[in-house]
Design a protein around this motif. Structure first.
Motif, PDB file in Angstrom:
ATOM      1  N   LEU A 155       3.808   0.710   2.602  1.00  0.00           N
ATOM      2  CA  LEU A 155       3.513  -0.229   3.684  1.00  0.00           C
ATOM      3  C   LEU A 155       3.321  -1.638   3.139  1.00  0.00           C
ATOM      4  O   LEU A 155       2.600  -1.849   2.157  1.00  0.00           O
ATOM      5  CB  LEU A 155       2.230   0.221   4.394  1.00  0.00           C
ATOM      6  N   THR A 156       3.981  -2.613   3.784  1.00  0.00           N
ATOM      7  CA  THR A 156       3.715  -4.025   3.529  1.00  0.00           C
ATOM      8  C   THR A 156       3.394  -4.690   4.865  1.00  0.00           C
ATOM      9  O   THR A 156       3.350  -4.037   5.901  1.00  0.00           O
ATOM     10  CB  THR A 156       4.924  -4.738   2.885  1.00  0.00           C
ATOM     11  N   LYS A 157       3.220  -6.008   4.861  1.00  0.00           N
ATOM     12  CA  LYS A 157       2.951  -6.729   6.105  1.00  0.00           C
ATOM     13  C   LYS A 157       4.163  -6.723   7.038  1.00  0.00           C
ATOM     14  O   LYS A 157       4.031  -6.986   8.232  1.00  0.00           O
ATOM     15  CB  LYS A 157       2.576  -8.182   5.812  1.00  0.00           C
ATOM     16  N   ARG A 158       5.357  -6.403   6.485  1.00  0.00           N
ATOM     17  CA  ARG A 158       6.585  -6.534   7.276  1.00  0.00           C
ATOM     18  C   ARG A 158       7.255  -5.213   7.618  1.00  0.00           C
ATOM     19  O   ARG A 158       8.103  -5.162   8.501  1.00  0.00           O
ATOM     20  CB  ARG A 158       7.584  -7.420   6.518  1.00  0.00           C
ATOM     21  N   TRP A 159       6.921  -4.129   6.929  1.00  0.00           N
ATOM     22  CA  TRP A 159       7.627  -2.871   7.158  1.00  0.00           C
ATOM     23  C   TRP A 159       6.856  -1.668   6.629  1.00  0.00           C
ATOM     24  O   TRP A 159       5.911  -1.811   5.848  1.00  0.00           O
ATOM     25  CB  TRP A 159       9.017  -2.910   6.522  1.00  0.00           C
ATOM     26  N   MET A 160       7.286  -0.498   7.104  1.00  0.00           N
ATOM     27  CA  MET A 160       6.783   0.776   6.590  1.00  0.00           C
ATOM     28  C   MET A 160       7.980   1.658   6.254  1.00  0.00           C
ATOM     29  O   MET A 160       8.951   1.726   7.015  1.00  0.00           O
ATOM     30  CB  MET A 160       5.903   1.480   7.627  1.00  0.00           C
ATOM     31  N   VAL A 161       7.911   2.315   5.113  1.00  0.00           N
ATOM     32  CA  VAL A 161       8.915   3.285   4.688  1.00  0.00           C
ATOM     33  C   VAL A 161       8.232   4.632   4.518  1.00  0.00           C
ATOM     34  O   VAL A 161       7.101   4.698   4.015  1.00  0.00           O
ATOM     35  CB  VAL A 161       9.569   2.874   3.343  1.00  0.00           C
ATOM     36  N   LEU A 162       8.889   5.704   4.942  1.00  0.00           N
ATOM     37  CA  LEU A 162       8.350   7.049   4.745  1.00  0.00           C
ATOM     38  C   LEU A 162       9.499   7.965   4.344  1.00  0.00           C
ATOM     39  O   LEU A 162      10.584   7.912   4.924  1.00  0.00           O
ATOM     40  CB  LEU A 162       7.677   7.549   6.022  1.00  0.00           C
ATOM     41  N   LEU A 163       9.280   8.781   3.322  1.00  0.00           N
ATOM     42  CA  LEU A 163      10.325   9.671   2.835  1.00  0.00           C
ATOM     43  C   LEU A 163       9.753  11.023   2.467  1.00  0.00           C
ATOM     44  O   LEU A 163       8.671  11.112   1.877  1.00  0.00           O
ATOM     45  CB  LEU A 163      11.062   9.053   1.644  1.00  0.00           C
ATOM     46  N   ALA A 184       0.859  -1.180   0.000  1.00  0.00           N
ATOM     47  CA  ALA A 184       0.000   0.000   0.000  1.00  0.00           C
ATOM     48  C   ALA A 184       0.892   1.226   0.000  1.00  0.00           C
ATOM     49  O   ALA A 184       1.985   1.207   0.576  1.00  0.00           O
ATOM     50  CB  ALA A 184      -0.911   0.017   1.229  1.00  0.00           C
ATOM     51  N   PHE A 185       0.446   2.304  -0.652  1.00  0.00           N
ATOM     52  CA  PHE A 185       1.251   3.514  -0.636  1.00  0.00           C
ATOM     53  C   PHE A 185       0.374   4.755  -0.673  1.00  0.00           C
ATOM     54  O   PHE A 185      -0.765   4.729  -1.136  1.00  0.00           O
ATOM     55  CB  PHE A 185       2.277   3.521  -1.777  1.00  0.00           C
ATOM     56  N   TYR A 186       0.953   5.830  -0.153  1.00  0.00           N
ATOM     57  CA  TYR A 186       0.246   7.112  -0.018  1.00  0.00           C
ATOM     58  C   TYR A 186       1.132   8.214  -0.569  1.00  0.00           C
ATOM     59  O   TYR A 186       2.254   8.408  -0.096  1.00  0.00           O
ATOM     60  CB  TYR A 186      -0.070   7.368   1.454  1.00  0.00           C
TER      61      TYR A 186
END
Length: 294
Positions: free
Chosen positions: A235-243, A137-139
Motif C-alpha cells: 500500500l502507498t498513498k496512490r495505490w494498493m497491490v494484492l497478490l 506499507a506491506f503485509y
C-alpha cells in the motif's frame, strides 16, 4: 506522529545498538528477461530469526519490562515509538531501510494469517498520510506469504524506487503494466482515501486473489478456519497491490516477502544473490505466487 519524530527515535535506537541497520548496505541490480531486480545487501539481516528458528532469548539484566506482550512472538520492549488503543508502532530490529517500522496489534493473540481489518488499514494509513516523503506499507499474510513472526503486524518504510509496481505511480494507461510472472491485482486511488475505502478495496482484491489462489500451499491443508488465503498486500498513498502466494520460499536461501515479489529482495550475503540467479529470478517468483504467462 510527525515523520521527523519517528526518524529521530529510529536513529536513536540504531545509535544505541538495539536496532540493527547497515548504513553501508548496497543495491545490486540484476536483469532477468524483461524484469529488473534490486537486491538490498545488508548485514542487518544476518541474525534475523524465521518461523523455523527460535527467537533470541531475552537478557534479564537488559530491562525490567516484559520482552513480549501476552500471546506475542515479537519483542517490543525498548523498540516502542508510539501506541494507540488498537496498535503499537515499533522499530523493526532487523531493518533494511531508514526508518523500517512495524505496526503490531495491541492484542498479542492476533495472528499473521488473519485478513486485515479496518483498524489495521486505518492505523497504517495514518502513518503513510503523515509521512513527508513517499512511504510504503506491506503485509505478509501467512507462512506462505513470507512472514517470519506470527503476531499480526504490518511493516512500513520509504518506498523503494523502480519496483515492479512503479507504473502505478503514473496515470492509468500512461505507463504500461509491468509483465510479472504471477497473478496480481491492484487498484489506484482517486479522490479522498478513507479507512472504509481502504478496507473495501482490500476485501475486493483479496476476493479476487482467493479465487485464483484457492487450494495452493500450506493453507490448503493446515491453516486455521479463520485464515485468509496467503497473500501479500502493498500500500502507498496512490495505490494498493494484492497478490496470492503459494509458498514462502524456494529453498532456505531464497524466500521473499511482499517487496520481494515486487523485485526488491533483501539479502544478508552475496551467496544468497548467487543462489537466486542460479534458480532463475523470474521463474522463482512465478513458483512463489500463482504463475501466469508473460
Amino acid at each position: 506522529m510527525e515523520g521527523s519524530h519517528i526518524l529521530s527515535k529510529f536513529d536513536h535506537f540504531v545509535d544505541s545498538g538495539v536496532v540493527l541497520y547497515d548504513d553501508n548496505q548496497q543495491i545490486i541490480e540484476h536483469i532477468d528477461g524483461s524484469l529488473k531486480f534490486q537486491f538490498v545487501l545488508t548485514s542487518a539481516l544476518t541474525k534475523k530469526p524465521t518461523l523455523t528458528t527460535a527467537p533470541p532469548q531475552p537478557n534479564p539484566e537488559a530491562t525490567q519490562a516484559p520482552e513480549k506482550r501476552e500471546g506475542s512472538d515479537i519483542s517490543t520492549a525498548g523498540f516502542e515509538i508510539t501506541t494507540t488503543d488498537t496498535h503499537i508502532m515499533i522499530a523493526n530490529k532487523f531493518c533494511f531501510a531508514r526508518p523500517h517500522l512495524m505496526l503490531l496489534t495491541s492484542d498479542g493473540h492476533r495472528r499473521q494469517y488473519e485478513p486485515l481489518d479496518e483498524s489495521d488499514l486505518d492505523g497504517v494509513w495514518r502513518i503513510l498520510d503523515a509521512a513527508e516523503t513517499d512511504y510504503v506499507a506491506f503485509y505478509n499474510c501467512g507462512r506462505d506469504g513470507g512472514c517470519s513472526r506470527l503476531h499480526k503486524h504490518l511493516q512500513v518504510m520509504p518506498l523503494p524506487a523502480n519496483s515492479f509496481a512503479a507504473f502505478l505511480d503514473s496515470p492509468a494507461g500512461e505507463v504500461p503494466e509491468t509483465r510479472v510472472p504471477f497473478r496480481w491485482f491492484y487498484q489506484r486511488f482517486e479522490g479522498e482515501v478513507t479507512s472504509s475505502l481502504l478496507v473495501g478495496v482490500y476485501n475486493d482484491l483479496l476476493e479476487q486473489a482467493t479465487k485464483v489462489g484457492a487450494g495452493l500451499g500450506e493453507h490448503a491443508t493446515s491453516a486455521p478456519p479463520e485464515a485468509a488465503c496467503p497473500h501479500n498486500m502493498i500500500l502507498t498513498k496512490r495505490w494498493m497491490v494484492l497478490l496470492p502466494r503459494s509458498r514462502g520460499a524456494v529453498n532456505k536461501e531464497a524466500g521473499v516477502n511482499s517487496l520481494g515479489m515486487l523485485g526488491v529482495i533483501a539479502v544478508a550475503t552475496t551467496k544468497e544473490i548467487d543462489n537466486w540467479v542460479r534458480l532463475g529470478l523470474t521463474q522463482s517468483l512465478a513458483e512463489l505466487g500463482v504463475p501466469k504467462a508473460i
